[in-house]
Enzyme design. Structure first.
Site: not given
Length: 282
Positions: A36-37, A149-151, A178
């Site tokens: 994700g990063h 990130g949208e998380k 992700v």
């Protein structure tokens, strides 16, 4: 790739880049990097000339009883991942570099309302810590783009609001979450889970998808869907913190007239806190 540990050295390097006409993207992380990063870095490379990744485990994110001491510190591995992704600069300052007077004397930044809901209810210190350190890092780096990130949907909203209201000349960019093949959102804290718990944690995303499906079937009975979701989460072995529906643009409670919806949730799996969300138009 350069690894820089001091503010003065970073500013000197970035001044040269700006004088050469290069645009700059910045990704703020606490280390323990995962795919994700890396997706943020790759997105940054697509919209700017120079990509800077910050690795700073911010102590003010944590209060007594949280996992600051056991949070993974993997700088060498992280730098290898960043170099392989094409990152240009890693900024890895010490706590002393960021808080030279200590946390007790640090001026703080507060983003009202957005910081008080959802995760802010059970972790009231958390978003002030984020707003403060992000403001500091944006002032240090002065990037054209800051990618999140949208998380961490609430964190993204807080950062957008602080940049807007403090007139910081940086564009905040949200990058899609992700996920593992089983749907579990990637998170550094997933490393605390064993194989069986990772499979169990995948049910969190399924509950979100089920709630989305019910809303798109023209149901706006949010309280009923929330109760059903919390019951399902409990059945799957989670301890729910919250499961809430909001306007994706304002984080105001969702209503019949809300067209852009975000479902946000946080749960505990044993002692590990997991967050996730899903946003959509109806």
């Amino acid at each position: 790739m350069d690894v820089i540990q001091t503010i003065n050295e970073l500013r000197t390097r970035l001044k040269r880049e700006r004088n050469s006409g290069n645009s700059i993207s910045f990704i703020s992380t606490m280390g323990a990097l995962h795919a994700g990063h890396i997706s943020l870095v790759l997105h940054g490379k697509g919209i700017s000339d120079i990509t800077v990744a910050g690795i700073f485990l911010n102590p003010s994110h944590f209060v007594e009883g949280e996992d600051y001491d056991k949070y993974p510190r993997t700088l060498e591995i992280d730098c290898s991942k960043l170099e392989a992704s094409g990152c240009d600069i890693v900024f890895a300052p010490s706590v002393k570099e960021i808080y030279p007077l200590g946390l007790s004397y640090q001026a703080t930044v507060e983003v009202p309302f957005l910081s008080e809901r959802f995760c802010g209810k059970t972790r009231p210190h958390f978003f002030n810590a984020i707003a403060t350190v992000v403001t500091k890092l944006l002032n240090i780096v002065q990037p054209d783009f800051a990618l999140f990130g949208e998380k961490d949907f609430q964190q993204l909203a807080v950062c957008r609001r602080l940049v807007e209201t403090l007139n910081i000349p940086t564009q905040v960019v949200g990058v899609p979450t992700v996920r593992d093949d089983n749907g579990l959102a990637l998170s550094s804290r997933n490393g605390y889970l064993n194989e069986a718990e990772i499979e169990q944690a995948s049910h969190l995303y399924q509950v979100l998808l089920n709630a989305k499906r019910k809303i798109l079937e023209h149901s706006s009975n949010y309280s009923e869907i929330e109760s059903e979701a919390i019951e399902a989460l409990t059945r799957f072995g989670f301890t729910p913190d919250y499961f809430s529906f909001a306007d994706a643009l304002t984080l105001e409670p969702a209503s019949d007239d809300t067209t852009n919806v975000v479902i946000l949730c946080a749960v505990y799996l044993d002692s590990v806190r997991l967050i996730d969300n899903i946003s959509f138009s109806k």
